[in-house]
Design a protein around this motif. Structure first.
Motif, short mmCIF file in Angstrom:
data_model
loop_
_atom_site.label_atom_id
_atom_site.label_comp_id
_atom_site.label_asym_id
_atom_site.label_seq_id
_atom_site.Cartn_x
_atom_site.Cartn_y
_atom_site.Cartn_z
N VAL A 1 45.70 44.38 42.82
CA VAL A 1 46.89 44.26 41.19
C VAL A 1 45.75 43.91 40.08
N ARG A 2 47.25 44.95 38.74
CA ARG A 2 47.10 44.17 38.00
C ARG A 2 47.89 43.70 37.35
N LEU A 3 48.19 42.71 36.68
CA LEU A 3 49.18 42.19 35.90
C LEU A 3 48.70 40.71 34.89
N ASP A 4 48.80 41.98 33.62
CA ASP A 4 48.40 41.26 32.39
C ASP A 4 49.02 40.47 31.94
N GLY A 5 48.71 39.20 30.94
CA GLY A 5 49.12 37.77 30.39
C GLY A 5 49.81 37.03 31.16
N GLN A 6 50.07 37.17 32.28
CA GLN A 6 49.32 35.78 33.50
C GLN A 6 48.29 35.17 33.49
N ASP A 7 48.60 33.78 33.48
CA ASP A 7 47.39 32.94 33.76
C ASP A 7 46.75 32.02 35.37
N GLY A 8 46.12 32.03 35.35
CA GLY A 8 45.83 32.22 36.76
C GLY A 8 46.43 31.02 38.18
N LYS A 9 47.02 29.94 36.38
CA LYS A 9 48.53 29.04 37.80
C LYS A 9 49.69 30.30 37.92
N ALA A 10 50.14 30.76 37.13
CA ALA A 10 51.43 31.93 37.90
C ALA A 10 50.20 33.10 39.24
N LEU A 11 49.46 33.27 38.83
CA LEU A 11 48.71 34.46 40.19
C LEU A 11 48.47 33.27 40.97
N ALA B 1 38.02 34.47 51.00
CA ALA B 1 38.33 35.16 49.68
C ALA B 1 37.26 35.11 49.02
N GLY B 2 36.57 33.09 49.35
CA GLY B 2 35.71 33.66 48.33
C GLY B 2 34.54 33.92 47.69
N ASP B 3 34.15 35.38 49.55
CA ASP B 3 32.91 35.99 49.11
C ASP B 3 33.64 37.82 48.20
N LEU B 4 35.18 37.32 48.19
CA LEU B 4 35.96 38.51 47.71
C LEU B 4 35.53 38.27 46.05
N MET B 5 35.43 37.09 46.31
CA MET B 5 35.67 36.97 44.40
C MET B 5 34.69 36.58 43.23
N LYS B 6 33.22 37.08 44.40
CA LYS B 6 32.11 36.52 44.13
C LYS B 6 31.77 37.99 43.63
N GLN B 7 32.05 39.43 44.82
CA GLN B 7 31.80 40.88 44.09
C GLN B 7 32.74 40.43 43.12
N ALA B 8 33.74 40.08 42.80
CA ALA B 8 34.75 41.04 41.58
C ALA B 8 34.16 40.17 40.61
N ALA B 9 34.05 39.33 40.41
CA ALA B 9 33.98 38.16 39.45
C ALA B 9 32.44 38.71 38.74
N ALA B 10 32.00 39.05 39.58
CA ALA B 10 30.34 39.75 38.20
C ALA B 10 30.52 41.07 38.17
N ASP C 1 39.41 47.38 36.45
CA ASP C 1 40.02 47.77 37.57
C ASP C 1 39.58 47.85 38.23
N ALA C 2 38.06 48.45 38.13
CA ALA C 2 36.76 48.53 38.93
C ALA C 2 36.44 47.39 39.88
N ALA C 3 36.98 46.20 38.93
CA ALA C 3 36.32 44.63 39.94
C ALA C 3 38.13 45.21 40.70
N LEU C 4 38.80 45.41 40.69
CA LEU C 4 40.12 45.06 41.86
C LEU C 4 40.19 46.89 42.49
N ALA C 5 39.47 47.40 42.47
CA ALA C 5 39.38 48.52 43.37
C ALA C 5 38.22 48.24 44.11
N LEU C 6 37.38 46.75 44.14
CA LEU C 6 36.43 46.75 45.18
C LEU C 6 37.29 46.14 46.66
N THR C 7 38.38 45.61 46.54
CA THR C 7 39.23 44.98 47.16
C THR C 7 39.73 45.76 49.16
N VAL C 8 39.76 46.99 48.65
CA VAL C 8 39.40 47.74 50.19
C VAL C 8 38.78 48.36 50.46
N PRO C 9 37.27 47.99 49.91
CA PRO C 9 35.69 48.19 50.22
C PRO C 9 35.38 47.07 51.11
#
Length: 872
Positions: A773-783, A825-834, A858-866
């Protein structure tokens, strides 16, 4: 005969022949951008040979400390593996500046070797340049050297005048043939005479070189006879000591015996004939002397070469079994061995030890990092050969030795591409040579035979006569309106840029002709007035009135005097290891660079200001004295490394002995004239080098007035006054902290409410709840808090939340612990952050990251299901 006795015998012999004994100059060449380090005895006399400086003597002798470990004159890679190469050595020399020439130079050398040192004549061989019949005849017909021990050496390096027996200062400039004297150690040692196929052996060793500067080579390659031929000679102290002490290797002489012993003890190995032990013993000399002369390890220039030498010593110590820091422990032995002849070693001992220990500890971490990089490269290797560029990258970037890389490769049944490594090394050498300043054309320098008399210590105006005019580097007789030029006067009150102080500006007036002086520099003894002719015309020989800009000169002088007080205060507050590393003094402010290993604390900055301003309030006279260099040093006058001093120097004292330095600059009459010093900044500019900027006088008052206005403005903003500003600001900050805490609580409640809504939108993928999910305006601590909450709500789940916050992408990924064996989670994050142009990582159950490409979120978030589908 001990090395110290040989040194003294040489200097005393040439004093008896009418030479002036001159002290060794610093290893940092004075005002010479063409040299990395002082690498020959003639360096400090370079301007004399170029005709740009005249001294009170025409004959000189010295024992010059030298370093050859960078630039085109580097012996670094040979050290430890030959009998005679060093990074640091002493060069005994005698010099003639247009006085005697070949006959006397050859006679002096032969008389000293065979008469004073009493070397057997039959052991000495001589080489001359192939066409130098004059030198050949002096040796054979007057000295009596048999022709069978005389060797003519021609152009053996592939070009005209490219010869072991033809010396050049550069591609252009002074040059000439040389004659070298070799000592034959005997047929029990392998090697042949110079010019033979076996000349690289250790039997015949060059001990003396006489250079005859008799030509000037222009850019077209033509040799023009010099009007006043000169002589430059050199004899390595270590080499002649080996001869006199009847040993073949320089490492067997008295200068090295104790250093080898101390090195072995520090490392914890036997004191045998190991090459690595010789490397360590040699390198402690160059490192110790370089640090004593103000060089500190860094990533560029002289500091980079020093760093390489230290690391090379550490690597060789490690090869012999050293653990932990060991190199700095040898400094005491170096001081004991050479501190008598070179007092700077004693004075700087604790600083040298501190610098070496810190660099050793840093290299230990670098070595560890290099090992990790190598392991990664080997894992990705295709084939059985480690590429040369990989080996070079480890060597060049991490200081990783090729032989260590080869050892690790061998354990894995791999080999290294040594030829590829050497190609990379050679490419680096080519880059280094092309980036150096050795291509200077000495014939393009402005050369003026007359010296300008400087009258500026007492006056800022006066009368003078034009003795030369240069336009576009060429001498002209007439200068017309609007033309830029350099004017040389017979006398001038304009100070020429030197010692960090900028050159004076002002104007020259001759009737209706006015020349605007924008800068003043110096070459040899001539002052060069740079500027443009605003009106009229000027000719050589014309009288002019000189006018320095008084206001600019006065402000500049206050700043210059303040640098001296600041330098003295720094040594009081921080320690005597502080040395000036550069300065810039103009009418606006002063900038002072100095050696120090850490940031200056606020209380130390305050102490510096207090000490300097206390000296200013004493209003003591600024005193100057002209004396010889040795007397000045005995009075405690500090000489600045990198500056060049003549035999007679100007000693400047403030506050009695509070500050005593050699300085030719313009200064205040009394310390009280400075008025006030205010430090406005402090920071690092290079490894081990800090910079202070400060203002004085009217500029300091203006700075304080501006600060006062800012205080008033800040007080008005919080509805307070200067007296209660701190209390008001504290209250505002406390209120702000409480509001931020309340905001965090509200955000947490909002996130909790959002979590209830978001959990309902999770997808089911192979029995796993997947939510992105995309939640604009939230910082890392809130997420992070929201991901934790969602994991509790969803049970077996993979979650990726993203937000654009303050123009940056923030990502948080979470995986419930029952899934971390399959999905991390670390592997998912590497893909999304890249995907958003950034980086990320973390634990198997929780990871964070981010990037800069908000459009790709949005494209980064869409990587989760695959990601989940492929992992299950």
């Amino acid at each position: 005969m001990k090395s110290a006795e040989i040194r003294e015998a040489f200097l005393r012999f040439f004093e008896e022949q009418g030479h002036t004994r001159v002290a060794s100059s610093s290893l940092i060449p004075g005002n010479d951008p063409t040299l990395l380090f002082t690498n020959a005895g003639m360096n400090q006399f370079k301007d004399c040979f170029l005709g740009q400086e005249k001294r009170a003597y025409t004959r000189a002798t010295s024992s010059q400390k030298c370093v050859r470990a960078g630039g085109k004159n580097s012996d670094l890679e040979n050290v430890g593996y030959t009998a005679r190469h060093h990074t640091f050595f002493e060069m005994l020399g005698n010099f003639s500046f247009g006085d005697y020439f070949k006959h006397d130079a050859i006679t002096f050398a032969w008389t000293f070797l065979t008469g004073v040192l009493k070397l057997p004549k039959e052991k000495l061989w001589v080489t001359v340049y192939a066409s130098d019949d004059e030198a050949y005849d002096i040796w054979t017909k007057e000295i009596g050297v048999p022709v069978e021990r005389m060797i003519r050496i021609g152009d053996n390096k592939g070009a005209p005048y490219a010869s072991d027996n033809f010396w050049t200062m550069g591609d252009t400039g002074p040059c000439g043939p040389c004659t070298e004297i070799f000592y034959d150690h005997g047929d029990h040692i392998w090697g042949g005479p110079p010019g033979s196929p076996e000349e690289d052996g250790d039997r015949y060793i060059e001990i003396w070189n006489n250079v005859f500067m008799q030509f000037n080579r222009t850019a077209d390659g033509v040799l023009h006879p010099l009007p006043a031929p000169s002589v430059d000679t050199g004899m390595g102290l270590e080499r002649i000591s080996a001869v006199m002490q009847h040993v073949n290797s320089n490492y067997e002489i008295d200068l090295f015996k104790n250093l080898l012993k101390a090195s072995a003890e520090a490392i914890g190995c036997e004191n045998g004939d190991q090459s690595s032990l010789k490397v360590v013993s040699d390198h402690i000399r160059s490192c110790g002397f370089l640090i004593a002369d103000g060089v500190l390890p860094s990533n560029e220039g002289r500091g980079y070469v020093l760093r390489r030498i230290i690391r090379r010593a550490c690597r060789h110590g490690n090869k012999l079994g050293a653990t932990g820091s060991f190199f700095y422990k040898i400094v005491a032995a170096l001081v004991a061995e050479m501190g008598e002849a070179f007092p700077e070693l004693k004075k700087q001992q604790s600083n040298i030890e501190r610098v070496l220990k810190a660099e050793e500890e840093q290299f230990s971490k670098t070595l560890e990092h290099g090992l990790k990089i190598l392991e990664q490269d080997l894992l990705e290797l295709k084939g059985t050969v480690v590429p040369g560029d990989v080996v070079f990258k480890l060597y060049d970037t991490y200081g990783f030795p090729m032989d260590l890389t080869a050892d690790i490769a061998r354990e894995r049944n791999l080999t290294v591409d040594e030829a590829g490594f050497e190609r990379e090394m050679e490419a680096q050498r080519v880059r280094a040579r092309s980036a150096s300043s050795f291509g200077l054309d000495y014939n393009t320098l402005v050369k003026v035979d007359v010296a300008t008399e400087f009258t500026g210590y007492a006056d800022t105006s006066g009368s003078a006569k034009i003795v030369a005019i240069y336009k576009d580097g060429q001498s002209v007789d007439v200068l017309n309106e609007g033309e830029e030029a350099v004017i040389v006067l017979n006398q001038t009150p304009f100070y020429a840029e030197s010692g960090g102080q900028v050159g004076d500006c002002g104007f020259l007036q001759a009737g209706n002709a006015r020349f605007d002086v924008r800068d003043t520099t110096k070459t040899g003894g001539a002052f060069l007035h740079h500027g443009v002719l605003d009106s009229g015309s000027l000719t050589i020989g014309a009288p002019v009135e000189t006018h320095v800009d008084d206001e600019v000169r006065h402000a500049t002088s206050l700043n210059h005097s303040a640098t001296h007080l600041l330098h003295a205060a720094l040594r009081q507050v921080l320690g005597e290891h502080v040395q000036q590393k550069g300065s810039l003094v103009d009418s606006q402010r002063l900038r002072f660079d100095f050696s120090h290993f850490e940031a200056i604390k606020p209380e130390q900055l305050k102490a510096l200001e207090d000490i300097v301003n206390a000296e200013i309030r004493k209003n003591s006279a600024v005193e100057t004295e002209e004396t010889d260099i040795e007397t000045a040093k005995q009075k405690g006058a500090m000489a600045l490394f990198g500056e060049k001093y003549g035999d007679n120097v100007r000693v400047l004292s403030m506050g009695g002995d509070f500050s005593v330095e050699l300085c030719g600059g313009i200064h205040a009459n009394r310390t009280g004239d400075i008025g006030l010093l205010k430090i406005i900044s402090e920071g690092g500019v290079a490894s081990g080098v800090r910079r202070i900027e400060a203002v004085t006088g009217a500029a300091a008052l203006a700075y304080l007035n501006a600060a006062e206005e800012q205080l008033k403005e800040a007080a008005n903003l919080v509805k307070g006054s200067r007296d209660n500003l701190i209390d008001k600001l504290s209250a505002v900050l406390e209120r702000n902290r409480l509001l931020e805490k309340q905001l965090e609580q509200l955000q947490a409640k909002a996130a909790s409410a959002a979590g209830d809504d978001l959990s309902a939108s999770a997808l089911d993928v192979k029995g796993v709840k997947v939510l992105s999910v995309r939640l604009d305006g939230q910082d890392g601590k809130a997420l992070l808090a929201l991901v934790d909450q969602l994991k509790n709500k969803l049970g077996r789940a993979v979650i990726l939340l993203g937000s654009v916050h303050e123009e940056k992408v923030v990502l948080v990924a979470g995986v419930t612990k029952d899934l971390t064996g399959q999905l991390k989670a670390g592997d998912l994050m590497k893909q999304a952050a890249a995907a958003v142009g950034g980086k990320g990582g973390g634990r198997p159950d929780m990871a964070q990251g981010g990037g800069t490409d908000a459009g790709a979120l949005d494209a980064a978030l869409a990587l989760t299901v695959p990601f989940v589908e492929q992992g299950l």
